[in-house]
Design an enzyme around this catalytic site. Structure first.
Site, mmCIF file in Angstrom:
data_model
loop_
_atom_site.group_PDB
_atom_site.id
_atom_site.type_symbol
_atom_site.label_atom_id
_atom_site.label_comp_id
_atom_site.label_asym_id
_atom_site.label_seq_id
_atom_site.Cartn_x
_atom_site.Cartn_y
_atom_site.Cartn_z
ATOM 1 C CB SER A 22 -5.992 23.340 -3.403
ATOM 2 O OG SER A 22 -5.852 24.514 -2.636
ATOM 3 C CB THR A 67 0.331 28.031 -2.947
ATOM 4 O OG1 THR A 67 0.412 28.319 -1.547
ATOM 5 C CG2 THR A 67 1.155 26.800 -3.262
ATOM 6 C CE LYS A 71 -0.756 32.760 -2.531
ATOM 7 N NZ LYS A 71 -1.602 33.124 -1.368
ATOM 8 N N GLY A 132 1.418 41.500 9.039
ATOM 9 C CA GLY A 132 2.056 41.098 7.802
ATOM 10 C C GLY A 132 1.882 42.165 6.742
ATOM 11 N N GLY A 134 2.910 40.884 3.335
ATOM 12 C CA GLY A 134 3.141 40.058 2.159
ATOM 13 C C GLY A 134 1.895 39.921 1.303
ATOM 14 N N PRO A 159 8.772 47.114 7.680
ATOM 15 C CG PRO A 159 9.511 48.635 9.293
ATOM 16 C CD PRO A 159 9.441 47.167 8.993
ATOM 17 C CE1 TYR A 236 -4.552 23.481 5.495
ATOM 18 C CE2 TYR A 236 -4.686 25.564 4.318
ATOM 19 C CZ TYR A 236 -4.321 24.227 4.360
ATOM 20 O OH TYR A 236 -3.735 23.641 3.268
ATOM 21 N N GLY A 257 -8.253 29.543 9.465
ATOM 22 C CA GLY A 257 -7.860 29.620 8.064
ATOM 23 C C GLY A 257 -8.655 28.764 7.111
#
Length: 301
Positions: A22, A67, A71, A132, A134, A159, A236, A257
């Site tokens: 980033s 990140t 989050k 996922g 999340g 779940p 990524y 990614g």
């Protein structure tokens, strides 16, 4: 120009952040637009999050990305949130406006932008299966449903988190079904197969496949894969994951990614500066940079 000479400070908070891409993206974008700003990674230990945020505010930071693993926790430290955050319940972008701290989630729009920019898949009327449940998975679902996805299915090893997620999404998108299927449960195998085969977008929003991370293959049976499907892995590093390789060997289309990394970044950049950048050109620059900057495994920021 040195950091001290910059008048606007932006950054990334998380743990760890040392190898994030980033800062490269944002500082390159600032330079492209001639903006007097700098972007720095701040690795923050969990027990120091509150004091660290106070310090960043006192320093006059203009905004920052969030990140792993903050989050969701960052929600307790913002004054207001955008519409998508109300549903996703996670923030990856923070901006300071008139002494108010505002939280956004650009992973949502970033997911849609990446698919629209790097593939030819139509999001209107699409059917998605997301591994996922999340923050990244929920953001992906929101981004797709906002663009008109017909339905979304989460496949997850957790779940028990499903009912609250489903309730929020059903309130926001009452005409677009959303459901949860357990992963690793033999009794749900047929449901997973049917949902997989009926989806034209398959997303991995889990750490499975990341360098240095344990975990077996998510795709249980390669015969489920169809050439017209698009497989999008949010990881990524490595660039080629087992998830993507399995799909490619079955002649399906794939997306890595890096596409999400630059697509969510441009949305954060636009919130802070009212400017954008060419995500394909940025992706090429990041790819060139990363070839000379080896990194341990990370997920999207």
């Amino acid at each position: 120009m040195s950091a001290e000479a910059k008048s606007h400070l932006f950054g990334l908070i998380g743990n760890p952040v040392a190898h994030s891409l980033s800062p490269f993206i944002m500082n390159r974008a600032f330079e492209m637009h001639g903006l007097d700003a700098i972007y720095i990674g701040f690795g923050i230990k969990p027990e120091r999050l509150g004091p660290s945020l106070g310090g960043l505010t006192a320093m006059g930071v203009s905004g920052f990305n969030v990140t792993y693993p903050y989050k969701e926790e960052i929600l307790y430290h913002v004054d207001a949130v955008s519409a998508e955050v109300e549903v996703i319940n996670a923030v990856n972008t923070v901006a300071f406006f008139d002494d108010e701290i505002q939280g956004y989630n650009t992973d949502a729009a970033g997911t849609a932008i990446a698919l629209e920019s790097f593939t030819d898949v139509a999001l209107e009327g699409s059917r998605a299966l997301i591994y996922g449940i999340g923050a990244s998975a929920r953001a992906a679902a929101y981004g797709l449903m906002e663009r008109g996805a017909e339905r979304v299915v989460f496949v997850t090893r957790s779940p028990e988190k499903g009912p609250m997620v489903v309730e929020k999404f059903q309130f926001a998108f009452p005409e677009q079904p959303i459901s949860i299927i357990a992963l690793g449960d033999a009794s749900s195998a047929a449901a997973r197969r049917d949902a997989f085969r009926d989806s034209n977008i398959i997303i991995n929003a889990t750490p499975v496949g990341m360098a240095g991370q344990p975990g077996g293959p998510l795709i249980e049976d390669a015969s489920w894969i169809q050439p017209e499907q698009v497989f999008f892995d949010f990881i990524y590093h490595p660039k080629q994951t087992l998830f993507l390789e399995t799909a490619r060997h079955a002649s399906a289309r794939t997306l890595g990614g890096l596409a999400l990394l630059v697509s969510q970044a441009v949305e954060s950049f636009r919130i802070w500066t009212d400017h954008g950048f060419d995500i394909k050109e940025m992706a090429e620059a990041v790819e060139e940079f990363s070839r000379t900057e080896p990194m341990p495994g990370r997920r999207i920021n």
